[in-house]
Design a protein around this motif. Structure first.
Motif, PDB file in Angstrom:
ATOM      1  N   MET A 117       0.781  -1.189   0.043  1.00 52.56           N
ATOM      2  CA  MET A 117      -0.063   0.011   0.004  1.00 52.56           C
ATOM      3  C   MET A 117       0.972   1.121   0.090  1.00 52.56           C
ATOM      4  SD  MET A 117      -2.945  -1.338   2.768  1.00 52.56           S
ATOM      5  CE  MET A 117      -3.495   0.405   3.180  1.00 52.56           C
ATOM      6  N   SER A 118       2.004   1.362   0.636  1.00 54.62           N
ATOM      7  CA  SER A 118       2.791   2.370   0.774  1.00 54.62           C
ATOM      8  C   SER A 118       3.603   2.699  -0.514  1.00 54.62           C
ATOM      9  CB  SER A 118       3.732   2.269   1.759  1.00 54.62           C
ATOM     10  OG  SER A 118       4.951   1.294   1.243  1.00 54.62           O
ATOM     11  N   LEU A 119       3.840   1.827  -1.362  1.00 49.78           N
ATOM     12  CA  LEU A 119       4.457   2.111  -2.658  1.00 49.78           C
ATOM     13  C   LEU A 119       3.958   3.090  -3.476  1.00 49.78           C
ATOM     14  CD1 LEU A 119       6.122  -1.319  -3.315  1.00 49.78           C
ATOM     15  CD2 LEU A 119       7.272   0.556  -2.496  1.00 49.78           C
ATOM     16  N   PRO A 120       2.687   2.968  -3.816  1.00 43.39           N
ATOM     17  CA  PRO A 120       1.759   4.034  -4.471  1.00 43.39           C
ATOM     18  C   PRO A 120       1.468   5.150  -3.730  1.00 43.39           C
ATOM     19  CG  PRO A 120       0.320   2.396  -4.128  1.00 43.39           C
ATOM     20  CD  PRO A 120       1.778   1.848  -3.502  1.00 43.39           C
ATOM     21  N   GLY A 121       1.776   5.082  -2.240  1.00 44.09           N
ATOM     22  CA  GLY A 121       1.503   6.400  -1.267  1.00 44.09           C
ATOM     23  C   GLY A 121       0.012   6.375  -0.894  1.00 44.09           C
ATOM     24  N   LYS A 122      -0.491   5.028  -0.831  1.00 40.40           N
ATOM     25  CA  LYS A 122      -1.836   4.906  -0.297  1.00 40.40           C
ATOM     26  C   LYS A 122      -2.061   4.952   0.984  1.00 40.40           C
ATOM     27  CE  LYS A 122      -3.535   2.434  -4.576  1.00 40.40           C
ATOM     28  NZ  LYS A 122      -4.351   1.284  -4.815  1.00 40.40           N
ATOM     29  N   ILE A 123      -1.130   5.023   1.893  1.00 41.02           N
ATOM     30  CA  ILE A 123      -1.372   4.950   3.257  1.00 41.02           C
ATOM     31  C   ILE A 123      -1.391   6.434   3.738  1.00 41.02           C
ATOM     32  CG2 ILE A 123      -0.171   4.473   5.598  1.00 41.02           C
ATOM     33  CD1 ILE A 123       0.952   2.102   4.397  1.00 41.02           C
ATOM     34  N   ILE A 124      -0.528   7.470   3.466  1.00 40.59           N
ATOM     35  CA  ILE A 124      -0.340   8.628   3.902  1.00 40.59           C
ATOM     36  C   ILE A 124      -1.330   9.673   3.011  1.00 40.59           C
ATOM     37  CG2 ILE A 124       1.091  10.685   4.074  1.00 40.59           C
ATOM     38  CD1 ILE A 124       3.430   9.037   4.789  1.00 40.59           C
ATOM     39  N   SER A 125      -2.005  10.054   3.703  1.00 41.95           N
ATOM     40  CA  SER A 125      -3.105  11.258   2.862  1.00 41.95           C
ATOM     41  C   SER A 125      -3.597  11.981   4.154  1.00 41.95           C
ATOM     42  CB  SER A 125      -4.183  10.221   2.474  1.00 41.95           C
ATOM     43  OG  SER A 125      -4.967   9.837   3.407  1.00 41.95           O
ATOM     44  N   ASP A 126      -4.080  13.398   3.618  1.00 43.96           N
ATOM     45  CA  ASP A 126      -4.543  14.392   4.322  1.00 43.96           C
ATOM     46  C   ASP A 126      -5.736  13.909   5.151  1.00 43.96           C
ATOM     47  OD1 ASP A 126      -2.725  15.955   3.630  1.00 43.96           O
ATOM     48  OD2 ASP A 126      -3.831  16.609   2.015  1.00 43.96           O
ATOM     49  N   GLY A 127      -5.736  14.091   6.447  1.00 45.62           N
ATOM     50  CA  GLY A 127      -6.751  13.689   7.535  1.00 45.62           C
ATOM     51  C   GLY A 127      -7.088  12.218   7.755  1.00 45.62           C
ATOM     52  N   ALA A 128      -6.021  11.415   7.140  1.00 45.51           N
ATOM     53  CA  ALA A 128      -6.227  10.068   7.315  1.00 45.51           C
ATOM     54  C   ALA A 128      -6.218   9.531   8.796  1.00 45.51           C
ATOM     55  CB  ALA A 128      -5.115   9.078   6.638  1.00 45.51           C
ATOM     56  N   ASN A 129      -7.302   8.584   9.080  1.00 44.03           N
ATOM     57  CA  ASN A 129      -7.289   7.890  10.526  1.00 44.03           C
ATOM     58  C   ASN A 129      -6.282   6.506  10.616  1.00 44.03           C
ATOM     59  OD1 ASN A 129      -7.818   6.575  12.817  1.00 44.03           O
ATOM     60  ND2 ASN A 129     -10.062   7.614  12.807  1.00 44.03           N
ATOM     61  N   PHE A 299       8.225  14.173   1.374  1.00 47.83           N
ATOM     62  CA  PHE A 299       8.478  12.976   0.787  1.00 47.83           C
ATOM     63  C   PHE A 299       8.202  11.836   1.851  1.00 47.83           C
ATOM     64  CE2 PHE A 299      11.317  15.887  -1.368  1.00 47.83           C
ATOM     65  CZ  PHE A 299      11.097  15.819  -2.590  1.00 47.83           C
ATOM     66  N   GLY A 300       7.207  11.972   2.641  1.00 42.63           N
ATOM     67  CA  GLY A 300       7.059  11.130   3.802  1.00 42.63           C
ATOM     68  C   GLY A 300       6.557   9.696   3.300  1.00 42.63           C
ATOM     69  N   SER A 301       5.805   9.709   2.148  1.00 34.70           N
ATOM     70  CA  SER A 301       5.514   8.319   1.410  1.00 34.70           C
ATOM     71  C   SER A 301       6.704   7.559   1.516  1.00 34.70           C
ATOM     72  CB  SER A 301       4.624   8.440   0.353  1.00 34.70           C
ATOM     73  OG  SER A 301       3.485   9.348   0.584  1.00 34.70           O
ATOM     74  N   ILE A 302       7.713   8.068   0.701  1.00 37.13           N
ATOM     75  CA  ILE A 302       9.063   7.331   0.238  1.00 37.13           C
ATOM     76  C   ILE A 302       9.528   6.880   1.584  1.00 37.13           C
ATOM     77  CG2 ILE A 302      11.462   7.515  -0.404  1.00 37.13           C
ATOM     78  CD1 ILE A 302      10.275   9.812  -2.669  1.00 37.13           C
ATOM     79  N   LEU A 304       8.509   6.410   4.667  1.00 35.46           N
ATOM     80  CA  LEU A 304       7.379   5.170   5.294  1.00 35.46           C
ATOM     81  C   LEU A 304       7.663   4.091   4.452  1.00 35.46           C
ATOM     82  CD1 LEU A 304       5.250   4.158   7.146  1.00 35.46           C
ATOM     83  CD2 LEU A 304       3.484   5.234   5.519  1.00 35.46           C
ATOM     84  N   SER A 305       7.665   4.062   3.023  1.00 36.14           N
ATOM     85  CA  SER A 305       7.825   2.697   2.188  1.00 36.14           C
ATOM     86  C   SER A 305       9.325   2.318   2.657  1.00 36.14           C
ATOM     87  CB  SER A 305       7.882   3.028   0.665  1.00 36.14           C
ATOM     88  OG  SER A 305       6.676   3.720   0.322  1.00 36.14           O
ATOM     89  N   LEU A 306      10.393   2.896   2.875  1.00 35.87           N
ATOM     90  CA  LEU A 306      11.604   2.495   3.176  1.00 35.87           C
ATOM     91  C   LEU A 306      11.559   1.621   4.480  1.00 35.87           C
ATOM     92  CD1 LEU A 306      14.230   5.298   1.997  1.00 35.87           C
ATOM     93  CD2 LEU A 306      14.041   3.067   1.164  1.00 35.87           C
ATOM     94  N   PHE A 307      10.940   2.311   5.424  1.00 37.04           N
ATOM     95  CA  PHE A 307      10.901   1.876   6.743  1.00 37.04           C
ATOM     96  C   PHE A 307       9.908   0.565   6.767  1.00 37.04           C
ATOM     97  CE2 PHE A 307       9.345   1.077  11.097  1.00 37.04           C
ATOM     98  CZ  PHE A 307      10.254   1.427  11.819  1.00 37.04           C
ATOM     99  N   LEU A 308       8.988   0.296   6.113  1.00 35.47           N
ATOM    100  CA  LEU A 308       8.034  -0.754   6.190  1.00 35.47           C
ATOM    101  C   LEU A 308       9.041  -1.951   5.022  1.00 35.47           C
ATOM    102  CD1 LEU A 308       4.639   0.901   5.271  1.00 35.47           C
ATOM    103  CD2 LEU A 308       5.258  -0.526   7.147  1.00 35.47           C
ATOM    104  N   LEU A 309       9.873  -1.681   4.350  1.00 36.52           N
ATOM    105  CA  LEU A 309      10.503  -2.563   3.516  1.00 36.52           C
ATOM    106  C   LEU A 309      11.725  -3.182   4.335  1.00 36.52           C
ATOM    107  CD1 LEU A 309      10.853  -0.969  -0.006  1.00 36.52           C
ATOM    108  CD2 LEU A 309       9.561  -3.176   0.552  1.00 36.52           C
ATOM    109  N   LEU A 310      12.468  -2.107   5.112  1.00 37.33           N
ATOM    110  CA  LEU A 310      13.245  -2.934   5.723  1.00 37.33           C
ATOM    111  C   LEU A 310      12.866  -3.634   6.937  1.00 37.33           C
ATOM    112  CD1 LEU A 310      14.029  -1.345   8.919  1.00 37.33           C
ATOM    113  CD2 LEU A 310      14.187   0.765   7.720  1.00 37.33           C
TER     114      LEU A 310
END
Length: 449
Positions: A117-129, A299-302, A304-310
């Motif tokens: 989900m993080s690779l296309p940036g679907k996790i981070i969004s404005d007002g996300a819960n 570039f928070g999505s990038i 976050l993706s790095l952290f999840l991949l590691l």
């Protein structure tokens, strides 16, 4: 000493694989939130001390048993103590690894889903819960089972290819990438405005926050973070050549584990403090707090993706060791091929893991001793079977294993280790078993900090 047909190609391959087995949920997920709940820097310092005094001697012990017997976990005890009940230490390890995989694979599936989900940036969004997002992933039977299936298939494919072509090759790529990703994240984290408060929290010891309970937490964390207790390292070291020093290898594994724990804290706490979040969030730190923090970064999505991949790499390298101890036990007699056993094991694990996978959805109301199936399995493995296995290994290496063989394996490939051998033996005779008993009694509620 007879040689194993399947061996590590190099000392580096063995160290990376062993470090990969040790570096997993404990170092990257559990340590940061337990440190956050236990006061920060003083807790981390105590954790490091305990890791060196308790974890390192135990790791050396498992290495000695494995290479000394040149057998996987079950056969090793059978060879070193024939016609005795000690073979059940290896069998306990196999059972423990199997049960551990039933919920470890569920978490691995969640991280796989989050990574995707993080690779296309679907996790981070404005007002996300982010709490609701994690609830929708863990609470969906379809999503959780899909993640579990993918995680299982990755493990089966790697393990079926063998020690050299599967586990060693995978670790040689994944472990360096893990460190590279971590260093990138740490550089970004410590250069944030307000990051110094997080660094100070993590590295500046303040012993006013340390309690007896904190000491026991640090002790348990240091002990369980090195993958000792279930004889995984017995199996891994059985593939090791005779010209490699076990003590220097164990030191390298412990050093890498502490370094990763340090990197995890430096990657997480400066971000948490820079954005005014709560460091003592608990297990939700990874799936709920960090996405909220990364969302506020350019570039928070990038990142976050790095952290999840590691984190995914760390979980996979650990799960490889859990699979390997089981597969090695069932292929030791040569009657079954590695590929056959691995695929059958994967299928069985998928079925047995279903109750844990559905603990947050379909089976949410089912409890065992007031715990969900997932939490009850975790408690049984981590708080009962693991310390029991560790205590038995400590007793075995001192009181049952051949003393001449133990000393030879300890000193093989090293120089000037005579005094260190006496220190190691003293620690394994008194400090380690007494410590294990204290932690064991504390987890059962018999002794309170």
């Amino acid at each position: 000493m007879e040689e194993k047909k399947d061996q590590w190609t190099s000392k580096l391959g063995f160290i990376l694989a062993s470090a990969g087995a040790a570096i997993g949920l404990g170092a990257i997920w559990k340590l940061p939130y337990v440190t956050g709940m236990s006061g920060g820097g003083a807790f981390f310092l105590i954790f490091v001390i305990f890791t060196l005094v308790i974890g390192l001697p135990m790791l050396v012990s498992e290495f000695i048993i494995g290479r000394g017997a040149a057998r996987e976990a079950v056969s090793a005890y059978k060879k070193l103590a024939p016609d005795s009940m000690w073979v059940w230490v290896g069998r306990l390890g196999v059972l423990g690894c199997f049960l551990l995989l039933t919920f470890y694979s569920v978490v691995g599936g969640w991280v796989l889903i989050y990574s995707g989900m993080s690779l296309p940036g679907k996790i981070i969004s404005d007002g996300a819960n982010y709490e609701a997002l994690f609830g929708s992933v863990a609470g969906s039977p379809g999503i959780t089972m899909f993640g579990l299936l993918l995680f299982t298939i990755i493990n089966v494919l790697v393990i079926s290819m063998g020690v050299q072509n599967g586990i060693e090759k995978a670790n040689k790529y994944m472990m360096p990438l893990l460190f590279i990703f971590f260093i990138i994240l740490v550089i970004r984290s410590v250069t944030l405005d307000g990051a110094m408060e997080g660094i100070r929290f993590f590295l500046a010891p303040d012993f006013s926050n340390i309690t007896a309970e904190s000491l026991l937490y640090a002790l348990g964390q240091s002990f369980f973070s090195l993958a000792v207790g279930f004889s995984c390292m017995v199996t891994y070291s059985s593939y090791l050549k005779r010209d490699v020093s076990l003590t220097s290898s164990a030191g390298a594994v412990v050093g890498m584990n502490i370094f990763v724990s340090l990197l995890a804290g430096l990657a997480i706490f400066p971000v948490v403090f820079a954005f005014g979040l709560e460091p003592a969030e608990g297990p939700g730190l990874l799936f709920m707090v960090l996405p909220a923090a990364f969302a506020q970064l350019p570039f928070g999505s990038i990142f976050l993706s790095l952290f999840l991949l590691l984190f995914l790499f760390a979980i996979l390298t650990s799960s490889f060791s859990l699979y390997e101890i089981i597969v090695a036990a069932f292929t030791a007699n040569g009657k079954f091929s590695r590929k056959t056993v691995t695929w059958i094991l994967g299928a069985i694990l998928m079925v047995v893991a279903i109750p844990s996978a559905l603990s947050s959805s379909t089976l949410a109301g089912v409890e065992i001793f007031n715990k969900s199936i997932f939490d009850a399995t975790d408690y049984l493995v981590s708080n009962i079977m693991l310390p029991l296995g560790s205590l038995l290994i400590a007793i075995f290496i001192i009181h049952k294993a051949d003393k001449a063989l133990v000393k030879e394996e300890y000193q093989l490939g090293g120089k000037g280790t005579g005094n260190m051998y006496s220190l190691w033996r003293a620690l394994m005779t008194w400090v380690v078993p007494i410590t294990i008993v204290i932690v064991f009694l504390n987890t059962l509620g018999i002794v309170r900090g």
